[in-house]
Scaffold this motif. Structure first.
Motif, PDB file in Angstrom:
ATOM      1  N   MET A   1     -11.705   8.709  24.408  1.00 29.93           N
ATOM      2  CA  MET A   1     -12.995   9.279  25.459  1.00 29.93           C
ATOM      3  C   MET A   1     -12.724   8.679  25.996  1.00 29.93           C
ATOM      4  SD  MET A   1     -16.493   8.045  24.735  1.00 29.93           S
ATOM      5  CE  MET A   1     -18.563   8.308  25.810  1.00 29.93           C
ATOM      6  N   ALA A   2     -13.270   9.909  27.104  1.00 32.08           N
ATOM      7  CA  ALA A   2     -13.122   9.559  29.062  1.00 32.08           C
ATOM      8  C   ALA A   2     -13.910   8.705  29.376  1.00 32.08           C
ATOM      9  CB  ALA A   2     -13.640  11.004  29.111  1.00 32.08           C
ATOM     10  N   LYS A   3     -14.010   7.614  30.293  1.00 29.33           N
ATOM     11  CA  LYS A   3     -14.572   7.077  31.349  1.00 29.33           C
ATOM     12  C   LYS A   3     -15.403   7.429  32.118  1.00 29.33           C
ATOM     13  CE  LYS A   3     -12.509   2.755  31.635  1.00 29.33           C
ATOM     14  NZ  LYS A   3     -11.508   1.691  31.631  1.00 29.33           N
ATOM     15  N   SER A   4     -14.935   7.959  32.877  1.00 32.72           N
ATOM     16  CA  SER A   4     -14.823   9.305  33.743  1.00 32.72           C
ATOM     17  C   SER A   4     -15.082  10.652  33.781  1.00 32.72           C
ATOM     18  CB  SER A   4     -14.281   8.555  35.344  1.00 32.72           C
ATOM     19  OG  SER A   4     -13.726   7.271  35.633  1.00 32.72           O
ATOM     20  N   THR A   5     -16.185  11.294  35.296  1.00 31.52           N
ATOM     21  CA  THR A   5     -16.048  12.479  34.630  1.00 31.52           C
ATOM     22  C   THR A   5     -16.232  13.194  36.373  1.00 31.52           C
ATOM     23  OG1 THR A   5     -17.764  13.083  32.719  1.00 31.52           O
ATOM     24  CG2 THR A   5     -17.665  14.758  34.468  1.00 31.52           C
ATOM     25  N   ILE A   6     -15.491  14.186  36.720  1.00 28.98           N
ATOM     26  CA  ILE A   6     -14.683  14.241  37.791  1.00 28.98           C
ATOM     27  C   ILE A   6     -15.641  15.738  38.247  1.00 28.98           C
ATOM     28  CG2 ILE A   6     -13.809  14.778  39.974  1.00 28.98           C
ATOM     29  CD1 ILE A   6     -10.614  13.834  37.941  1.00 28.98           C
ATOM     30  N   VAL A   7     -16.355  15.424  39.668  1.00 27.10           N
ATOM     31  CA  VAL A   7     -17.132  16.335  39.719  1.00 27.10           C
ATOM     32  C   VAL A   7     -16.844  17.681  40.978  1.00 27.10           C
ATOM     33  CG1 VAL A   7     -19.430  17.119  40.519  1.00 27.10           C
ATOM     34  CG2 VAL A   7     -19.206  15.628  38.192  1.00 27.10           C
ATOM     35  N   ILE A   8     -16.650  18.825  40.814  1.00 24.90           N
ATOM     36  CA  ILE A   8     -15.854  18.669  42.031  1.00 24.90           C
ATOM     37  C   ILE A   8     -16.905  20.357  42.599  1.00 24.90           C
ATOM     38  CG2 ILE A   8     -13.456  20.519  43.272  1.00 24.90           C
ATOM     39  CD1 ILE A   8     -11.918  18.946  41.461  1.00 24.90           C
ATOM     40  N   PRO A   9     -17.855  20.057  43.835  1.00 20.92           N
ATOM     41  CA  PRO A   9     -17.907  21.088  43.840  1.00 20.92           C
ATOM     42  C   PRO A   9     -17.356  22.337  45.459  1.00 20.92           C
ATOM     43  CG  PRO A   9     -18.632  19.621  45.708  1.00 20.92           C
ATOM     44  CD  PRO A   9     -17.740  18.450  44.497  1.00 20.92           C
ATOM     45  N   ASN A  10     -17.836  23.404  44.998  1.00 19.63           N
ATOM     46  CA  ASN A  10     -16.713  24.695  45.323  1.00 19.63           C
ATOM     47  C   ASN A  10     -17.669  25.433  45.597  1.00 19.63           C
ATOM     48  OD1 ASN A  10     -13.917  25.868  45.364  1.00 19.63           O
ATOM     49  ND2 ASN A  10     -15.456  27.698  44.362  1.00 19.63           N
ATOM     50  N   TYR A  11     -17.399  25.919  47.340  1.00 20.78           N
ATOM     51  CA  TYR A  11     -17.492  27.322  47.477  1.00 20.78           C
ATOM     52  C   TYR A  11     -16.332  27.767  48.746  1.00 20.78           C
ATOM     53  CZ  TYR A  11     -19.968  29.925  50.249  1.00 20.78           C
ATOM     54  OH  TYR A  11     -20.653  31.615  51.758  1.00 20.78           O
ATOM     55  N   ASN A  12     -15.972  28.791  48.266  1.00 24.09           N
ATOM     56  CA  ASN A  12     -15.400  29.708  48.958  1.00 24.09           C
ATOM     57  C   ASN A  12     -13.686  28.707  49.124  1.00 24.09           C
ATOM     58  OD1 ASN A  12     -16.894  31.798  48.408  1.00 24.09           O
ATOM     59  ND2 ASN A  12     -17.132  31.685  51.064  1.00 24.09           N
ATOM     60  N   GLY A  13     -13.065  28.512  48.189  1.00 18.06           N
ATOM     61  CA  GLY A  13     -11.986  27.663  48.487  1.00 18.06           C
ATOM     62  C   GLY A  13     -10.830  27.970  47.510  1.00 18.06           C
ATOM     63  N   ILE A  14     -11.247  28.761  47.989  1.00 14.71           N
ATOM     64  CA  ILE A  14      -9.355  29.150  47.266  1.00 14.71           C
ATOM     65  C   ILE A  14      -8.361  28.527  47.671  1.00 14.71           C
ATOM     66  CG2 ILE A  14      -9.346  31.468  49.244  1.00 14.71           C
ATOM     67  CD1 ILE A  14      -8.610  33.436  46.591  1.00 14.71           C
ATOM     68  N   LYS A  15      -8.405  28.316  49.358  1.00 19.27           N
ATOM     69  CA  LYS A  15      -6.621  27.772  49.852  1.00 19.27           C
ATOM     70  C   LYS A  15      -6.417  26.435  48.806  1.00 19.27           C
ATOM     71  CE  LYS A  15      -4.934  26.658  53.772  1.00 19.27           C
ATOM     72  NZ  LYS A  15      -5.149  26.995  55.535  1.00 19.27           N
ATOM     73  N   TYR A  16      -7.412  26.165  48.054  1.00 22.43           N
ATOM     74  CA  TYR A  16      -6.801  24.131  48.168  1.00 22.43           C
ATOM     75  C   TYR A  16      -7.205  23.903  46.234  1.00 22.43           C
ATOM     76  CZ  TYR A  16      -8.305  23.534  53.103  1.00 22.43           C
ATOM     77  OH  TYR A  16      -7.657  23.698  54.341  1.00 22.43           O
ATOM     78  N   ILE A  17      -8.351  25.101  45.834  1.00 26.30           N
ATOM     79  CA  ILE A  17      -9.197  24.487  44.372  1.00 26.30           C
ATOM     80  C   ILE A  17      -7.950  23.981  43.728  1.00 26.30           C
ATOM     81  CG2 ILE A  17      -9.247  26.827  43.843  1.00 26.30           C
ATOM     82  CD1 ILE A  17     -11.453  23.749  42.870  1.00 26.30           C
ATOM     83  N   GLU A  18      -7.026  24.932  43.171  1.00 29.22           N
ATOM     84  CA  GLU A  18      -5.764  25.213  42.367  1.00 29.22           C
ATOM     85  C   GLU A  18      -4.632  24.516  42.067  1.00 29.22           C
ATOM     86  OE1 GLU A  18      -2.133  28.108  40.225  1.00 29.22           O
ATOM     87  OE2 GLU A  18      -3.205  28.592  42.159  1.00 29.22           O
ATOM     88  N   THR A  19      -4.853  23.692  43.677  1.00 34.46           N
ATOM     89  CA  THR A  19      -3.652  22.492  43.819  1.00 34.46           C
ATOM     90  C   THR A  19      -4.768  20.861  43.519  1.00 34.46           C
ATOM     91  OG1 THR A  19      -2.722  23.687  45.519  1.00 34.46           O
ATOM     92  CG2 THR A  19      -2.745  21.511  45.843  1.00 34.46           C
ATOM     93  N   CYS A  20      -5.348  21.633  43.855  1.00 37.69           N
ATOM     94  CA  CYS A  20      -6.723  20.334  43.406  1.00 37.69           C
ATOM     95  C   CYS A  20      -6.696  20.088  41.917  1.00 37.69           C
ATOM     96  CB  CYS A  20      -7.883  20.488  43.686  1.00 37.69           C
ATOM     97  SG  CYS A  20      -9.897  19.388  43.678  1.00 37.69           S
ATOM     98  N   LEU A  21      -6.611  20.389  41.504  1.00 38.38           N
ATOM     99  CA  LEU A  21      -7.171  20.224  39.827  1.00 38.38           C
ATOM    100  C   LEU A  21      -6.060  20.443  39.023  1.00 38.38           C
ATOM    101  CD1 LEU A  21      -9.403  23.709  38.704  1.00 38.38           C
ATOM    102  CD2 LEU A  21      -9.292  20.601  38.748  1.00 38.38           C
ATOM    103  N   ASP A  22      -4.864  20.610  40.053  1.00 39.61           N
ATOM    104  CA  ASP A  22      -3.433  21.002  39.505  1.00 39.61           C
ATOM    105  C   ASP A  22      -2.870  19.049  39.464  1.00 39.61           C
ATOM    106  OD1 ASP A  22      -2.574  23.095  37.771  1.00 39.61           O
ATOM    107  OD2 ASP A  22      -1.621  23.915  40.472  1.00 39.61           O
ATOM    108  N   SER A  23      -3.235  18.871  40.716  1.00 39.86           N
ATOM    109  CA  SER A  23      -2.688  17.478  41.173  1.00 39.86           C
ATOM    110  C   SER A  23      -3.389  16.212  40.335  1.00 39.86           C
ATOM    111  CB  SER A  23      -3.311  16.752  42.022  1.00 39.86           C
ATOM    112  OG  SER A  23      -4.702  16.873  42.557  1.00 39.86           O
TER     113      SER A  23
END
Length: 326
Positions: A1-23
């Motif tokens: 069972m997961a111990k943590s939930t990662i919450v990522i707020p996004n607003y026009n983050g096309i330059k970064y969001i994929e790299t963020c989630l991949d990492s």
């Protein structure tokens, strides 16, 4: 069972969001839930999340609600013991989640409310972006180690507040009966200092997790370090933060420092070309503090917590020394 939930707020983050989630998915701790709260992005970044990361839960807002409301939505949707907040313009180290969890796991008395990661500049990995946030009697919040060598900040230590760009929180303490959620009146800026301040009033601690590393682009949403929107909003919130958390007597004690702090900031932003925006923000801060909404969020003084207020005041003075030392 997961111990943590990662919450990522996004607003026009096309330059970064994929790299963020991949990492995150490349990390050693794969047993983690992820929620992306999208604030009505128009650049296609939400489509990338939905198409390439189907395992990520998405909350869609019809308008830009700001940072505070967005992360509160993610926190409310989480069920894990810990919640990790992460900006979309980051790249997490493989040990990021595990090292943040380790700090809270080690606290058997549940006195540690939050732990802040070591943020390193994404574009210059020889410079620290944030090694824990501090707040001083001038009414200034500042990031420890900004621009300095990351190797200097290799030990866990207590800080004033965690930078919500990359930090872990005990979800049970984010309830109204305890510390509470982020104040939506902030919209963005100083909301994490406010939350850490409220936790300290209740006697909880905030820590720096040196081994939890995140690479941060910085100012990806607002567009630059100094701009009219950020200057006005941060000025407003700096006034509101003081009103909310300091009892009247503490404001009087700090008044000479606060007056000096606001004067220096005014001169600084005049030189930067944002003097009008800064002064407008200060006026808006007074208006917010005197409004019905502002008064509703005022922290009521409790005599049994006098020791916590005294400890905080000593910190505000000591942090002046930290600020001057750089």
């Amino acid at each position: 069972m997961a111990k943590s939930t990662i919450v990522i707020p996004n607003y026009n983050g096309i330059k970064y969001i994929e790299t963020c989630l991949d990492s995150i998915f490349a990390g050693t701790t794969t047993d983690v839930e992820i929620i992306v709260v999208d604030n009505a992005s128009t650049d296609g970044s939400l489509a990338i999340v939905e198409e390439k990361f189907p395992q990520v839960r998405v909350i869609k807002n019809k308008e830009n609600t700001g940072f505070s409301v967005a992360v509160n939505q993610g926190i409310a949707a989480s069920t894990t013991p810990y919640v990790i907040l992460l900006n979309n313009d980051t790249r997490a180290d493989k040990l990021f989640v595990r090292e943040l969890e380790r700090v809270l796991d080690a606290d058997k008395d549940n006195k540690v409310f939050s732990a802040s990661a070591r943020l390193i500049s994404l574009y210059d990995k020889e410079k620290t972006d944030d090694a824990g946030d501090f707040y001083c009697a001038l009414g200034w919040a500042f990031a420890r180690g900004k621009g300095k060598c990351p190797a200097l900040y290799n030990k866990n230590c207590e800080i004033f507040a965690s930078c919500a760009g990359a930090a872990i929180y005990r979800r049970a303490l984010l309830s109204d009966e305890k510390v509470g959620l982020f104040d939506k009146e902030h919209f963005a800026y100083f909301e994490d200092i406010d939350l850490g301040y409220r936790a300290k009033i209740l006697g909880y601690e905030n820590w720096f997790a040196a081994n939890a590393v995140v690479y941060h682009a910085g100012s990806a949403t607002s567009g630059s370090r100094y701009n009219a929107f950020k200057t006005k909003l941060a000025a407003r919130n700096s006034v509101y933060l003081i009103y909310k958390n300091m009892p009247f007597l503490q404001i009087l004690i700090n008044f000479p420092f606060l007056a000096a702090g606001f004067l220096v900031k005014t001169l600084f932003f005049v030189k930067k070309g944002f003097g009008k925006e800064y002064l407008t923000g200060l006026v808006n801060g007074v208006r917010l503090s005197s409004s019905q909404e502002g008064k509703a969020h005022k922290q009521k003084f409790c005599a049994k917590r006098l020791g916590n207020y005294i400890k905080i005041q000593v910190e505000l003075w000591l942090n002046l020394i930290r600020l001057m030392q750089g």
